[in-house]
Scaffold this active site. Structure first.
Site, PDB file in Angstrom:
ATOM      1  N   HIS A  93     -17.475  10.897 -28.962  1.00 10.70           N
ATOM      2  CA  HIS A  93     -18.453  10.670 -30.150  1.00 10.70           C
ATOM      3  C   HIS A  93     -19.885  10.361 -29.583  1.00 10.70           C
ATOM      4  CE1 HIS A  93     -15.138   8.685 -32.370  1.00 10.70           C
ATOM      5  NE2 HIS A  93     -14.862   9.836 -32.533  1.00 10.70           N
ATOM      6  N   SER A 136     -14.626   7.114 -27.356  1.00  9.03           N
ATOM      7  CA  SER A 136     -15.862   6.824 -28.067  1.00  9.03           C
ATOM      8  C   SER A 136     -16.428   5.689 -26.913  1.00  9.03           C
ATOM      9  CB  SER A 136     -15.353   6.245 -29.531  1.00  9.03           C
ATOM     10  OG  SER A 136     -16.560   6.248 -30.293  1.00  9.03           O
ATOM     11  N   THR A 137     -16.791   4.516 -27.605  1.00  9.16           N
ATOM     12  CA  THR A 137     -17.649   3.547 -26.925  1.00  9.16           C
ATOM     13  C   THR A 137     -17.176   3.375 -25.559  1.00  9.16           C
ATOM     14  OG1 THR A 137     -17.823   2.479 -28.986  1.00  9.16           O
ATOM     15  CG2 THR A 137     -18.554   1.201 -27.145  1.00  9.16           C
ATOM     16  N   MET A 169     -14.430   2.250 -30.359  1.00  9.60           N
ATOM     17  CA  MET A 169     -14.071   1.539 -31.440  1.00  9.60           C
ATOM     18  C   MET A 169     -13.543   2.435 -32.527  1.00  9.60           C
ATOM     19  SD  MET A 169     -18.030   0.706 -32.386  1.00  9.60           S
ATOM     20  CE  MET A 169     -19.355   1.902 -32.784  1.00  9.60           C
ATOM     21  N   ASP A 177      -9.993   6.646 -34.792  1.00  6.66           N
ATOM     22  CA  ASP A 177     -10.080   8.011 -34.517  1.00  6.66           C
ATOM     23  C   ASP A 177      -8.926   8.635 -33.412  1.00  6.66           C
ATOM     24  OD1 ASP A 177     -10.880  10.708 -35.061  1.00  6.66           O
ATOM     25  OD2 ASP A 177     -12.617  10.690 -33.826  1.00  6.66           O
TER      26      ASP A 177
END
Length: 357
Positions: free
Chosen positions: A204, A177-178, A296, A299
Site C-alpha cells: 500500500h 502495508s505498514t 494495518m 487486506d
C-alpha cells in the site's frame, strides 16, 4: 475505555503546516498534541522534555533534517515516527530511507512542502497516528544485510530467458502495508536470483513511491525487481511491484502476463492484496504461494479464501513478534487458511522450499 490520550509532537519548519497538522489531529478525541518543533534539533530537545507517544515529522527541514533527527532518535530513544514527505522523486527516496531508519510510516503531502490541501490526507493522518501508537518498532540494528549490494550484476540474459506458463508453474504473491518496505527488503534480499517463480508484490503506497521502492529493492536483491507495467510477461527470478493507484490483474495466455486495473479501491486500497489474490485464484494449473506480512487492516484475507477455493495454494503469514503492525497477518490467520506462520527472517527460506517443492 482508553487509558490515556496519545501524546503527539508535530515537527515541521513551516508554522502554517504545524498549525494545520495540530488542528487536524486535535479533532480526534484520542489524540493530544503536546507540542510542536521547527526542525530536527528542536524536535530532539522537545522529545526529552515532552515524552510524546508518537511524532509526525517533516522530511525536509533546515538546521537538522527529519532524516538526521530520526536516525538520532532511533539510537537514543526509539519511538513511533510518521514522516511527512513531498511526492517528488527525492521525497519518495527519502521516505523509503526513513522507513529503513525505523520510521513506522509516511504520508505524502498532496502538493509539496507547504500543502494548502493537506485536508485531503487528514483522515489518513489521524488513522496512521492512532495505529502508530500501537506499533512495534523494528529492533534496531537491523541495518540489514541488504545494505551490501547483492549480485547487482544480475545475469539478466539467464533470467529473461526463463519460461513461465509451463504446467505446474509457481507464482509468489506478497501483500504488505505498514512496515512493509522494510519487511520486503528483508525477504527479497534473501531470495536467490535463480528463483523458479515470478514474485508479485502489493504494498500500500501512493503513486510515485512504488517506483522508488522497486528501484531500491532491485539494488538490494539478486532478483530483478521492477514496478509492474501493463503487458509485462512474468518471468522467473523477476519481482513486480504494483504501481500506486493500480490493481494487479494476472492474465493467463500462452504465458502469464500482467494488466493494470483502475477498478474501484477495495476497502480503501488500490492496489489491493485481495484484488491480486482473487485474480490469481482464477489461474489454472498454477501453484500459488501467498505471503501476508506486516500491515494495518485486513487486506488479503478475503482473497486468501478465494485462492483456497481453487486449491494449489500454500500460504505464509508473518508472525506477530516481527510485525510492525499485526493487522493483515492476524486477519489472515482468522480465516484458518494460513499454512505457515513465520518470523520475518524465516519467510524467504520458506518461500524457496515451497517454490522448489
Amino acid at each position: 475505555m482508553h487509558r490515556h490520550k496519545i501524546k503527539v509532537l508535530v515537527v515541521d519548519d513551516s508554522a502554517f503546516m504545524r498549525k494545520l497538522v495540530q488542528e487536524f489531529l486535535s479533532e480526534n478525541e484520542r489524540i493530544a498534541v503536546v507540542g510542536t518543533a521547527r526542525n530536527g534539533e528542536d524536535a530532539i530537545a522537545k522529545v526529552r522534555l515532552l515524552k510524546p507517544d508518537v511524532i509526525t515529522m517533516d522530511v525536509e527541514m533546515p538546521v537538522m533534517s527529519g532524516l538526521e533527527a530520526l536516525k538520532y532518535m532511533m539510537k537514543e530513544n526509539p519511538l513511533p515516527v510518521i514522516m511527512l514527505s513531498s511526492t517528488t522523486r527525492k521525497g519518495a527516496e527519502n521516505a523509503l530511507l526513513a522507513m529503513d531508519y525505523g520510521a513506522v510510516d509516511f504520508i505524502a503531502k498532496p502538493s509539496g512542502t507547504i500543502s494548502l490541501d493537506l485536508h485531503l490526507v487528514k483522515k489518513e493522518l489521524i488513522q496512521k497516528v492512532l495505529h502508530a501508537a500501537e506499533a512495534s518498532l523494528p529492533s534496531q540494528p537491523e541495518r540489514s544485510p541488504a545494505r551490501i549490494p547483492v549480485n547487482t550484476s544480475k545475469n539478466k540474459a539467464e533470467i529473461t530467458d526463463s519460461k513461465v506458463g509451463r504446467p505446474n508453474q509457481t507464482i509468489i504473491l506478497i501483500g504488505t502495508s505498514t512496515g512493509g518496505p522494510r519487511a520486503l527488503q528483508s525477504v527479497l534480499s534473501a531470495l536467490p536470483g535463480n528463483l523458479k517463480a515470478p514474485v508479485l508484490i502489493v504494498q500500500h503506497m501512493p503513486p510515485g513511491f512504488t517506483k522508488s521502492l522497486a528501484q531500491r529493492l532491485d539494488q538490494l536483491s539478486a532478483l530483478h525487481v521492477k514496478e509492474a507495467e501493463e503487458g509485462d510477461v512474468l518471468a522467473d527470478g523477476h519481482a513486480y511491484v504494483a504501481p500506486g493507484d493500480f490493481h494487479l490483474n494476472i492474465i493467463q495466455g500462452t504465458r502469464l502476463s500482467l494488466s493494470l486495473s483502475k477498478e474501484p479501491p477495495i476497502s480503501g486500497h488500490r492496489p489491493s492484496v485481495d484484488f491480486m489474490f482473487e485474480s490469481a485464484s482464477k489461474l489454472k494449473n498454477i501453484k500459488k504461494i501467498a505471503v501476508i506480512m506486516t500491515g494495518m487492516g485486513a487486506d488479503g484475507s478475503k482473497g486468501l479464501v478465494q485462492l483456497n477455493h481453487n486449491g494449489q495454494t500454500q500460504s505464509i503469514a508473518e508472525s506477530k513478534e516481527t510485525c510492525v503492525v499485526y493487522g493483515m497477518p492476524k486477519a489472515a490467520h482468522a480465516t484458518g487458511l494460513i499454512t505457515y506462520n513465520e518470523p520475518l527472517d524465516e519467510i524467504a527460506k520458506r518461500i524457496v522450499k515451497l517454490a522448489e517443492g
